[in-house]
Motif scaffolding. Structure first.
Motif, PDB file in Angstrom:
ATOM      1  N   GLN A   1       0.896  -1.261   0.085  1.00 56.33           N
ATOM      2  CA  GLN A   1      -0.072  -0.127  -0.102  1.00 56.33           C
ATOM      3  C   GLN A   1       0.783   1.341   0.037  1.00 56.33           C
ATOM      4  OE1 GLN A   1      -3.488  -0.024   0.327  1.00 56.33           O
ATOM      5  NE2 GLN A   1      -3.483   2.015   0.322  1.00 56.33           N
ATOM      6  N   PRO A   2       0.689   2.377  -0.911  1.00 53.85           N
ATOM      7  CA  PRO A   2       1.379   3.468  -0.814  1.00 53.85           C
ATOM      8  C   PRO A   2       1.128   4.203   0.622  1.00 53.85           C
ATOM      9  CG  PRO A   2      -0.025   3.341  -2.783  1.00 53.85           C
ATOM     10  CD  PRO A   2      -0.333   2.196  -1.892  1.00 53.85           C
ATOM     11  N   THR A   3       2.472   5.126   0.764  1.00 52.63           N
ATOM     12  CA  THR A   3       2.094   5.901   1.923  1.00 52.63           C
ATOM     13  C   THR A   3       2.025   7.680   1.526  1.00 52.63           C
ATOM     14  OG1 THR A   3       4.458   6.385   2.128  1.00 52.63           O
ATOM     15  CG2 THR A   3       3.279   4.663   3.498  1.00 52.63           C
ATOM     16  N   THR A   4       1.120   8.172   1.921  1.00 54.50           N
ATOM     17  CA  THR A   4       0.941   9.453   1.785  1.00 54.50           C
ATOM     18  C   THR A   4       1.697  10.511   2.552  1.00 54.50           C
ATOM     19  OG1 THR A   4      -1.365   9.554   2.724  1.00 54.50           O
ATOM     20  CG2 THR A   4      -1.139   9.173   0.318  1.00 54.50           C
ATOM     21  N   VAL A   5       2.122  11.658   2.043  1.00 55.36           N
ATOM     22  CA  VAL A   5       2.658  12.647   2.803  1.00 55.36           C
ATOM     23  C   VAL A   5       2.049  13.876   2.595  1.00 55.36           C
ATOM     24  CG1 VAL A   5       4.958  11.296   3.676  1.00 55.36           C
ATOM     25  CG2 VAL A   5       4.696  12.368   1.472  1.00 55.36           C
ATOM     26  N   ALA A   6       1.794  14.727   3.580  1.00 56.73           N
ATOM     27  CA  ALA A   6       1.179  15.883   3.260  1.00 56.73           C
ATOM     28  C   ALA A   6       2.047  17.168   3.825  1.00 56.73           C
ATOM     29  CB  ALA A   6      -0.191  15.917   3.831  1.00 56.73           C
ATOM     30  N   TYR A   7       1.821  18.466   3.572  1.00 51.00           N
ATOM     31  CA  TYR A   7       2.532  19.411   3.950  1.00 51.00           C
ATOM     32  C   TYR A   7       1.572  20.673   4.283  1.00 51.00           C
ATOM     33  CZ  TYR A   7       6.171  16.514   1.914  1.00 51.00           C
ATOM     34  OH  TYR A   7       6.925  15.664   1.728  1.00 51.00           O
ATOM     35  N   THR A   8       1.794  21.395   5.372  1.00 50.75           N
ATOM     36  CA  THR A   8       1.245  22.670   5.231  1.00 50.75           C
ATOM     37  C   THR A   8       2.162  23.940   4.655  1.00 50.75           C
ATOM     38  OG1 THR A   8       2.403  23.166   7.471  1.00 50.75           O
ATOM     39  CG2 THR A   8       0.145  21.939   7.630  1.00 50.75           C
ATOM     40  N   GLU A   9       1.649  25.088   4.662  1.00 51.19           N
ATOM     41  CA  GLU A   9       2.603  26.095   4.237  1.00 51.19           C
ATOM     42  C   GLU A   9       3.862  26.197   5.208  1.00 51.19           C
ATOM     43  OE1 GLU A   9       0.982  29.974   3.624  1.00 51.19           O
ATOM     44  OE2 GLU A   9      -0.913  29.190   2.665  1.00 51.19           O
ATOM     45  N   ASN A  10       4.065  26.148   6.372  1.00 52.49           N
ATOM     46  CA  ASN A  10       5.216  26.034   7.057  1.00 52.49           C
ATOM     47  C   ASN A  10       6.076  24.816   6.733  1.00 52.49           C
ATOM     48  OD1 ASN A  10       4.458  28.282   8.320  1.00 52.49           O
ATOM     49  ND2 ASN A  10       4.009  27.410  10.362  1.00 52.49           N
ATOM     50  N   ASP A  11       5.487  23.658   6.650  1.00 51.65           N
ATOM     51  CA  ASP A  11       6.197  22.549   6.265  1.00 51.65           C
ATOM     52  C   ASP A  11       6.717  22.618   4.973  1.00 51.65           C
ATOM     53  OD1 ASP A  11       5.111  21.190   8.418  1.00 51.65           O
ATOM     54  OD2 ASP A  11       3.513  20.207   7.534  1.00 51.65           O
ATOM     55  N   ILE A  12       6.203  23.245   3.799  1.00 56.54           N
ATOM     56  CA  ILE A  12       6.705  23.522   2.638  1.00 56.54           C
ATOM     57  C   ILE A  12       7.946  24.542   2.662  1.00 56.54           C
ATOM     58  CG2 ILE A  12       6.446  24.247   0.577  1.00 56.54           C
ATOM     59  CD1 ILE A  12       3.977  23.023   0.310  1.00 56.54           C
ATOM     60  N   GLU A  13       7.837  25.573   3.489  1.00 59.73           N
ATOM     61  CA  GLU A  13       8.813  26.518   3.740  1.00 59.73           C
ATOM     62  C   GLU A  13       9.904  26.140   4.650  1.00 59.73           C
ATOM     63  OE1 GLU A  13      10.954  30.013   3.658  1.00 59.73           O
ATOM     64  OE2 GLU A  13       8.893  29.392   2.635  1.00 59.73           O
ATOM     65  N   MET A  14       9.749  25.079   5.547  1.00 60.23           N
ATOM     66  CA  MET A  14      10.877  24.307   6.139  1.00 60.23           C
ATOM     67  C   MET A  14      11.712  23.310   5.521  1.00 60.23           C
ATOM     68  SD  MET A  14      11.550  21.055   7.704  1.00 60.23           S
ATOM     69  CE  MET A  14       9.940  20.345   8.134  1.00 60.23           C
ATOM     70  N   TRP A  15      11.131  22.691   4.489  1.00 56.08           N
ATOM     71  CA  TRP A  15      11.483  21.831   3.724  1.00 56.08           C
ATOM     72  C   TRP A  15      12.540  22.453   2.348  1.00 56.08           C
ATOM     73  CZ3 TRP A  15       8.233  18.427  -0.423  1.00 56.08           C
ATOM     74  CH2 TRP A  15       9.155  17.493  -1.045  1.00 56.08           C
ATOM     75  N   ALA A  16      11.778  23.568   2.047  1.00 52.52           N
ATOM     76  CA  ALA A  16      12.728  24.516   0.951  1.00 52.52           C
ATOM     77  C   ALA A  16      13.887  24.921   1.534  1.00 52.52           C
ATOM     78  CB  ALA A  16      11.913  25.458   0.541  1.00 52.52           C
ATOM     79  N   SER A  17      13.785  25.500   3.010  1.00 50.40           N
ATOM     80  CA  SER A  17      15.145  25.919   3.627  1.00 50.40           C
ATOM     81  C   SER A  17      16.209  24.892   3.970  1.00 50.40           C
ATOM     82  CB  SER A  17      14.509  26.542   4.997  1.00 50.40           C
ATOM     83  OG  SER A  17      14.275  25.723   6.031  1.00 50.40           O
ATOM     84  N   LEU A  18      15.803  23.569   4.314  1.00 55.83           N
ATOM     85  CA  LEU A  18      16.623  22.616   4.599  1.00 55.83           C
ATOM     86  C   LEU A  18      17.413  22.010   3.364  1.00 55.83           C
ATOM     87  CD1 LEU A  18      15.156  20.596   7.425  1.00 55.83           C
ATOM     88  CD2 LEU A  18      16.733  22.626   7.497  1.00 55.83           C
ATOM     89  N   VAL A  19      16.643  21.703   2.267  1.00 56.48           N
ATOM     90  CA  VAL A  19      17.320  21.520   1.204  1.00 56.48           C
ATOM     91  C   VAL A  19      18.506  22.644   0.631  1.00 56.48           C
ATOM     92  CG1 VAL A  19      16.893  21.098  -1.512  1.00 56.48           C
ATOM     93  CG2 VAL A  19      15.426  20.119   0.106  1.00 56.48           C
ATOM     94  N   ALA A  20      18.017  23.784   0.755  1.00 58.17           N
ATOM     95  CA  ALA A  20      18.810  25.013   0.440  1.00 58.17           C
ATOM     96  C   ALA A  20      20.162  24.865   1.225  1.00 58.17           C
ATOM     97  CB  ALA A  20      18.391  26.362   0.508  1.00 58.17           C
ATOM     98  N   ARG A  21      19.969  24.431   2.470  1.00 62.85           N
ATOM     99  CA  ARG A  21      20.986  24.118   3.242  1.00 62.85           C
ATOM    100  C   ARG A  21      21.920  23.010   2.901  1.00 62.85           C
ATOM    101  NH1 ARG A  21      19.708  23.515   9.894  1.00 62.85           N
ATOM    102  NH2 ARG A  21      18.440  25.330   9.955  1.00 62.85           N
ATOM    103  N   CYS A  22      21.425  22.098   2.262  1.00 58.00           N
ATOM    104  CA  CYS A  22      22.165  20.793   1.929  1.00 58.00           C
ATOM    105  C   CYS A  22      23.230  21.298   0.599  1.00 58.00           C
ATOM    106  CB  CYS A  22      21.197  19.693   1.495  1.00 58.00           C
ATOM    107  SG  CYS A  22      20.448  18.912   2.917  1.00 58.00           S
ATOM    108  N   MET A  23      22.344  22.090  -0.225  1.00 55.91           N
ATOM    109  CA  MET A  23      23.002  22.437  -1.304  1.00 55.91           C
ATOM    110  C   MET A  23      24.216  23.408  -1.214  1.00 55.91           C
ATOM    111  SD  MET A  23      19.567  22.909  -4.002  1.00 55.91           S
ATOM    112  CE  MET A  23      20.493  23.356  -5.350  1.00 55.91           C
ATOM    113  N   ARG A  24      23.866  24.353  -0.461  1.00 50.71           N
ATOM    114  CA  ARG A  24      24.787  25.328   0.055  1.00 50.71           C
ATOM    115  C   ARG A  24      26.153  24.727   0.685  1.00 50.71           C
ATOM    116  NH1 ARG A  24      21.825  28.670   3.076  1.00 50.71           N
ATOM    117  NH2 ARG A  24      22.497  27.774   5.009  1.00 50.71           N
TER     118      ARG A  24
END
Length: 455
Positions: free
Chosen positions: A121-144
């Motif tokens: 069975q697939p698993t679903t994951v969902a995001y609030t606006e804050n969750d998406i903002e946190m996600w973007a900031s941490l990927v940016a950290r990794c890239m930097r």
């Protein structure tokens, strides 16, 4: 390790994390990246208190699980008390499919992703606006950390869609101030053309797909070293230092790891620094890692090898508490980011382990040895069969284009000998022609279990 033992009252529950605005100078580190170990653990304690209450009060599955184990968020009084709470795995999330694990109303959800569901069975994951903002900031950290600079062009060859890789990398690159080329996976000839024409400095994809792109450049008569690429941010599958050396030599660039799981967030949970290239620093202001024995679930200390377990600290839509990743690694002190512990390279998965006549084998072990032999390529598969009521392992591996079949066969005998000495098992070997084995722009399948066909 410091433990913070100030017990909260039931009414004194911290507020959820609020994302800061993007910095004016996007090349600067986030303030939390510079926290000391004590500051990180104090922050984890406060955020864990919130997460446990948030999950218990808003997700019936967590309340039922904790009540059945006789544990309550009020029992969390120091960091080590997290071990009082039971672990969960994908089955916990699959049982809540599609939206029963969400801790916020649907009108607060801004994005929904899902796993492929290839093993159930697939698993679903969902995001609030804050969750998406946190996600973007941490990927940016990794890239930097990996050496990506604002203003670079990023060729994103992770898959878009329900898979979290493509959009996770995309938003992170934009957050860092980069121009994104949203290529997605597949179409290798088109990828080669776009990289040649658009001249990106950065590529993001799986490590095995970057090797496939190297073949694509060679087929087009282009030396991969002559491309514009300076940085590769690679993830979504385990890879060895031997493969890193292979990639860096082929493309004349720096290759760094990025780690993540869809259940936790997606890519960006941890990232490797280009200065040290010694494993991914986990962003512990947002995730609390543990290492457990994969058999009995006993907690293991830093430096001990076992299964990685994660707890999210700031996720609103889908709090994840003590999630068993099945990834096998160890935790070590931070280096480039001293307050954040590092995870050593994932050596395999506890559910991807081959047990062959009592010997534990992981695909990364085979990869590491194969890359030592210059007549053999990193492209291989492992087939397990049971022809005469006895398990047999056959390795199918491509010869390098620069090697004759005779030389590759000699290399194959050397590979068998080294596997016997270092891994402790015998195997059959089949040398195949270059470009014979399947390539994948997503997670590569290495293991084919044919035993049921023989029974």
């Amino acid at each position: 390790m410091t433990s913070h033992s100030v017990a909260p009252s039931s009414a004194d529950v911290p507020q959820p994390w609020t994302p800061p605005a993007p910095p004016a100078d996007r090349s600067q580190l986030d303030s939390e990246e510079l926290y000391s170990r004590d500051e990180i653990e104090a922050l984890q304690y406060e955020r864990l208190r919130w997460t446990l209450h948030h999950a218990y009060n808003n997700v019936p599955a967590y309340k039922e699980l904790y009540d059945s184990h006789g544990v309550h968020p009020r029992d969390f009084k120091q960091l080590s008390d997290l071990e009082l709470f039971p672990t969960i795995d994908k089955e916990f999330l699959r049982a809540a499919y599609p939206f029963k694990a969400l801790a916020v109303p649907m009108d607060q959800i801004r994005r929904i992703h899902a796993s492929s569901g290839t093993t159930g069975q697939p698993t679903t994951v969902a995001y609030t606006e804050n969750d998406i903002e946190m996600w973007a900031s941490l990927v940016a950290r990794c890239m930097r950390a990996a050496g990506v600079k604002p203003g670079y062009k990023v060729h994103n060859a992770y898959g878009y869609g329900l898979f979290t890789g493509g959009l996770g990398a995309h938003y992170g690159a934009e957050r860092l101030g980069c121009a994104v080329i949203p290529m997605s996976g597949g179409q290798t000839e088109k990828q080669v053309q776009m990289i040649t024409d658009f001249e990106p400095e950065v590529i993001m994809c799986t490590p095995t797909y970057l090797l496939a792109l190297a073949d694509g450049f060679a087929n087009a008569g282009i030396d991969p070293k002559d491309t514009s690429l300076k940085v590769a941010v690679l993830g979504a599958e385990p890879w060895t230092d031997g493969m890193r050396q292979e990639i860096e030599k082929l493309f004349d660039l720096k290759a760094c790891d990025i780690y993540g799981l869809s259940e936790l967030m997606g890519p960006g949970v941890a990232g490797e620094s280009v200065e040290t290239q010694d494993g991914c620093h986990i962003w512990e202001d947002h995730f609390r890692p543990e290492i457990i024995d994969p058999i009995n679930e006993n907690a293991l200390g830093d430096g001990e090898h076992g299964e990685l377990v994660f707890t999210t600290l700031t996720r609103e839509a889908l709090p994840i508490i003590r999630f068993r990743t099945h990834d096998l690694t160890s935790l070590e002190p931070g280096t480039a980011r001293p307050g954040h512990r590092r995870m050593k390279r994932v050596t395999g998965r506890s559910d991807d382990m081959i047990i062959l006549r009592g010997v534990n084998i992981f695909p990364t072990q085979i990869e590491e040895i194969a890359l030592e032999i210059d007549t053999l390529s990193p492209h291989f598969t492992l087939e397990i069969a049971r022809p005469n009521r006895m398990d047999e392992l056959t390795i199918k591996i491509e010869r390098r284009e620069t090697a004759t079949l005779q030389d590759a066969e000699a290399g194959g005998k050397e590979l068998q000998a080294r596997i016997k000495t270092r891994v402790g098992c015998s195997c059959k070997l089949e040398i195949v022609e270059p470009h014979t084995l399947a390539r994948s722009s997503g997670k590569l399948r290495r293991i084919y279990d044919l035993r049921e066909l023989n029974d």
